[in-house]
Design an enzyme around this catalytic site. Structure first.
Site, PDB file in Angstrom:
ATOM      1  N   ASP A   1     -41.598  44.884  26.645  1.00  0.00           N
ATOM      2  CA  ASP A   1     -41.860  45.824  27.734  1.00  0.00           C
ATOM      3  C   ASP A   1     -41.102  45.466  29.005  1.00  0.00           C
ATOM      4  OD1 ASP A   1     -43.573  46.753  25.860  1.00  0.00           O
ATOM      5  OD2 ASP A   1     -45.418  46.212  26.917  1.00  0.00           O
TER       6      ASP A   1
ATOM      7  N   THR B   1     -42.979  43.857  16.297  1.00  0.00           N
ATOM      8  CA  THR B   1     -41.956  42.893  15.858  1.00  0.00           C
ATOM      9  C   THR B   1     -41.628  41.894  16.960  1.00  0.00           C
ATOM     10  OG1 THR B   1     -40.374  44.594  16.496  1.00  0.00           O
ATOM     11  CG2 THR B   1     -40.813  44.357  14.143  1.00  0.00           C
TER      12      THR B   1
HETATM   13 MG    MG Z   1     -49.033  46.746  29.494  1.00  0.00          MG
END
Ligand code: MG
Ligand code: ADP
Length: 384
Positions: free
Chosen positions: A172, A35
């Site tokens: 991340d 997403t």
């Molecule tokens: Mg990575």
């Protein structure tokens, strides 16, 4: 591996004490998969596994890089010479951060860096973001740049997108930079607004396992690009900026408008239902109904397997076996085609479910998985 060891490693390597030592964690995503490049919602939490970096400032334009986890000596670069996609080795991640900071006008004039990481690389747990964020935070402190966590995350994403050349979303880096212990991070990837959602499973007698299948399919990058392009096509056909703008209640109408674009319809259905699942998980956790998120996780896996089509036999086997052995919920996490799955379960079921998964892998002839418990840990921070 701790701060002292990395500090000692720095001293042995460069012959002086570092200016400081910083840590940044890997992450798992509880829910909200693929997403983040559709301006949607994600919900990662930080792992206890971290990249730790000992760093000193330099004023002479030199950048020296060393990883305790990689064979080979110290890489020596000049900050003025850093150029996107010029480096195919691990050093592109930290060098990319220096490049992105300088590109944004921050006067970073060099550094000596020695790092080590307990985040397994390539397992879908974001060892790359941990590496970027730990370097960004160290330079932010040493050069007194005053950048906030989400700003560092943006610069790290730019480093990975442009300098390394990997088209990743913003999740991340934001997770590594901004997560808090005992919480999952509800992140709106459109404006990076965030909410820390209490997620203390141990207090409620539950656990969350990460099962690293140790599988990494070589075609995963190309497939990621295809999914991304398909989502963009869907948004264009529906006349919206991003699939995030398709409301869950309008999904049927949107799918009807896509007519015989079967591939795009499946991608759109995953993204729209997945954003809705994140909102459901936030609302269940906020009302203390933690066990009820289990079925939502399984729905998410089914959607990734059948609609987004990025699962693999190993990931499916983890989910099917865990659910058949009494887990509350399970799903693949991360980019797909390998990497890790998560399993939500009662404390008493940790052993039987782990054994069942290991046995199923052995029976199927798959490489033995690495299983560990994930406790929501702290985001990036200075250690020394
Ligand atoms: Mg990575
Ligand atoms: P993931 O982020 O899911 O772990 P990536 O492919 O995005 O996988 O990033 C893995 C890469 O990050 C490795 O190939 C390596 O270049 C770099 N990396 C990760 N950990 C380390 C480390 N401890 N030392 C040096 N490089 C590392």
């Amino acid at each position: 591996m701790g701060a002292q060891q990395v500090r000692d490693g720095f001293a042995a390597l460069y012959g002086t004490e570092p200016d400081g030592v910083w840590a940044a964690p890997g992450r798992v995503n509880l829910i909200g998969e693929h997403t983040d490049y559709n301006d949607g919602f994600v919900m990662p939490f930080a792992l206890p596994h971290t990249a730790i970096a000992a760093v000193s400032r330099r004023e002479d334009g030199v950048l020296r890089l060393h990883s305790a986890d990689i064979e080979g000596g110290v890489a020596e670069l000049r900050v003025a010479d850093l150029a996107p996609e010029s480096d195919k080795s691990w050093t592109a991640y930290p060098a990319g951060v220096v490049w992105a900071l300088r590109e944004a006008g921050h006067p970073v004039t060099g550094a000596d860096i020695h790092l080590a990481s307990t985040v397994p690389a390539g397992a879908g747990l974001s060892s790359s973001a941990a590496l970027e964020v730990v370097v960004a935070l160290a330079l932010n402190d040493l050069y007194e740049l005053g950048l906030r966590g989400w700003q560092l995350a943006r610069l790290c994403q730019r480093a990975e997108n442009v300098y390394v050349g990997a088209p990743v979303g913003i999740m991340d880096q934001t997770a590594s930079a901004c997560c808090e212990a005992g919480h999952a991070l509800f992140l709106d990837t459109r404006d990076l607004s965030q909410r820390q959602i209490p997620f203390d499973l141990a207090a409620e007698g539950m656990r969350l396992l990460v099962v690293d299948t140790q599988v990494k399919h070589s075609h995963s990058e190309g497939e990621y690009g295809k999914r991304r392009a398909g989502c963009e096509k869907g948004a264009a056909l529906l006349g919206v900026d991003a699939l995030r703008d398709v409301a869950y209640d309008d999904l049927d109408a949107a799918l009807a408008r896509l007519g015989d674009e079967e591939e795009v319809r499946r991608l759109v259905r995953h993204i729209v239902t997945e954003n809705h699942r994140v909102e459901r998980v936030v609302s269940l956790l906020s009302s203390g109904d933690t066990r009820a998120i289990g079925p939502v996780l399984v729905e998410g896996h089914t959607s990734l397997r059948d609609d987004f089509r990025i699962s693999c036999p190993e990931l499916d086997l983890v989910v099917d076996t865990a659910m058949a052995s009494g887990a509350l919920g399970a799903r693949m996490t991360g980019g797909g085609f390998g990497g890790s799955a998560i399993v939500l379960l009662e404390e008493a079921d940790v052993e039987p479910v782990t054994k069942a998964v290991e046995k199923a892998f052995a029976t199927a002839g798959f490489t033995a998985p690495r299983v560990f418990e994930a406790v929501p840990a702290a985001g990036a921070r200075r250690l020394v």
